[in-house]
Design a protein around this motif. Structure first.
Motif, short mmCIF file in Angstrom:
data_model
loop_
_atom_site.label_atom_id
_atom_site.label_comp_id
_atom_site.label_asym_id
_atom_site.label_seq_id
_atom_site.Cartn_x
_atom_site.Cartn_y
_atom_site.Cartn_z
N PRO A 119 4.42 6.50 1.77
CA PRO A 119 4.77 5.06 1.74
C PRO A 119 6.11 4.76 2.40
N ASP A 120 7.04 5.70 2.40
CA ASP A 120 8.38 5.46 2.94
C ASP A 120 8.49 5.79 4.42
N GLN A 124 2.26 2.50 5.61
CA GLN A 124 2.79 1.36 4.85
C GLN A 124 4.13 0.92 5.43
N HIS A 125 4.99 1.85 5.74
CA HIS A 125 6.31 1.53 6.30
C HIS A 125 6.19 0.84 7.65
N ARG A 128 4.67 -2.80 7.24
CA ARG A 128 5.67 -3.71 6.67
C ARG A 128 6.77 -4.02 7.68
N THR A 133 4.94 -7.77 4.82
CA THR A 133 5.73 -7.14 3.76
C THR A 133 4.94 -6.92 2.48
N SER A 134 3.80 -7.60 2.34
CA SER A 134 2.99 -7.42 1.13
C SER A 134 1.98 -6.29 1.26
N ARG A 136 0.25 -2.85 1.20
CA ARG A 136 0.47 -1.71 0.32
C ARG A 136 -0.60 -0.64 0.54
N ASP A 138 -0.21 3.02 -0.85
CA ASP A 138 0.55 4.12 -1.46
C ASP A 138 -0.35 5.06 -2.24
N TRP A 139 -1.55 5.30 -1.71
CA TRP A 139 -2.50 6.16 -2.41
C TRP A 139 -1.94 7.56 -2.62
N ASP A 142 -0.22 7.58 -5.84
CA ASP A 142 -0.95 6.93 -6.93
C ASP A 142 -1.88 7.94 -7.58
#
Length: 283
Positions: A119-120, A124-125, A128, A133-134, A136, A138-139, A142
């Motif tokens: 995610p970082d 996703q990064h 965004r 920006t919404s 997501r 991040d599986w 998770d």
């Protein structure tokens, strides 16, 4: 001369494959921990194995991963093979692109997908950063969805190989049968459903066997992508076996889990092979 030439490879196979299988079975019946101890302990390791909640979680993850992996690889591989069978332009280059992931090791695949799904750092990064920006995805971190990231990476790597098997089967079919069906007014979906797919039964059989074997022994992909985490969310039997046999100093328990993996492979593949061998051969 043929026996003389084949005998070294046969001896090596008997020793280093079946011999070590037998040794693993023996270890699973002993109280071995850090080092092998050849004292008969009966089924104690198997009782401990099936009393271990982590083992049941690993089996649950294997069912999810294995079923999705096999089905998606078959669907994607078949669709890609049908696409390439249309004699499209640059077929050789496209086929090489589809096949390329299979040339990579699962360690490389897991590492690459870990970067892409982080995610970082990954998808996703990037999305965004483009303004959504919404967004997501991040599986990877998770616990409820992490196992599906393993499925994604495994399907990406193996579907090209399945495509090659199906493409070979499609190219080996008798064109006169298809032409006759067209003359009789059959549509292409009907031809595929009634003629082509039934003729590809041996390819389905081979693909399912190979994919199930890959799924049950999956280890390096999981270790590189998630290392069994977050927590134990992506723990599989092969990861369980390695952890207990080589990091927790419970060789007997690890051997018992390895024997159960072997039994699972046999329980799935032996009936498939038996049913295939019993089929009458026509032609």
């Amino acid at each position: 001369m043929p026996r003389l030439v084949l005998s070294p490879s046969v001896v090596i196979m008997l020793l280093f494959i079946y011999g070590y299988m037998l040794w693993t079975v023996v270890l699973s019946l002993t109280p071995s921990r850090l080092l092998p101890r050849y004292e008969f302990a009966g089924m104690a390791q198997y009782v401990a194995l099936f009393s271990n909640d982590r083992w049941w979680l690993a089996l649950k993850n294997l069912v999810i991963f294995g079923s999705l992996f096999v089905v998606l690889c078959l669907v994607v591989g078949l669709l890609l093979a049908v696409l390439l069978d249309q004699r499209i332009r640059a077929e050789g280059a496209i086929r090489a692109i589809y096949m390329y992931p299979m040339a990579l090791s699962f360690i490389v695949t897991g590492t690459a997908w870990r970067w892409m799904l982080n995610p970082d750092l990954g998808l996703q990064h990037v999305v965004r950063g483009l303004g959504w920006t919404s967004f997501r995805f991040d599986w990877l971190v998770d616990p409820d969805r992490a196992i599906y990231t393993v499925v994604i990476a495994a399907v990406w790597q193996s579907s090209g190989f399945v495509m090659a098997l199906f493409l070979a089967g499609l190219r080996g079919m008798d064109e006169s049968i298809i032409r006759a069906a067209r003359v009789d007014g059959a549509s292409m979906p009907t031809i595929y459903r009634r003629i082509i797919l039934p003729c590809l039964r041996p390819v389905f059989f081979s693909s399912i066997m190979i994919l199930m074997h890959i799924a049950i022994k999956s280890f390096d992909l999981v270790v590189a992508l998630t290392n069994g985490g977050p927590g134990l969310a992506t723990d599989l039997p092969a990861v369980f076996m390695y952890a207990f046999a080589f990091t927790r100093n419970q060789v007997g328990l690890g051997a018992a889990s390895a024997v159960m993996m072997l039994a699972t492979v046999a329980a799935i593949l032996v009936p498939l092979i038996y049913s295939e061998l019993r089929r009458p051969v026509h032609g």
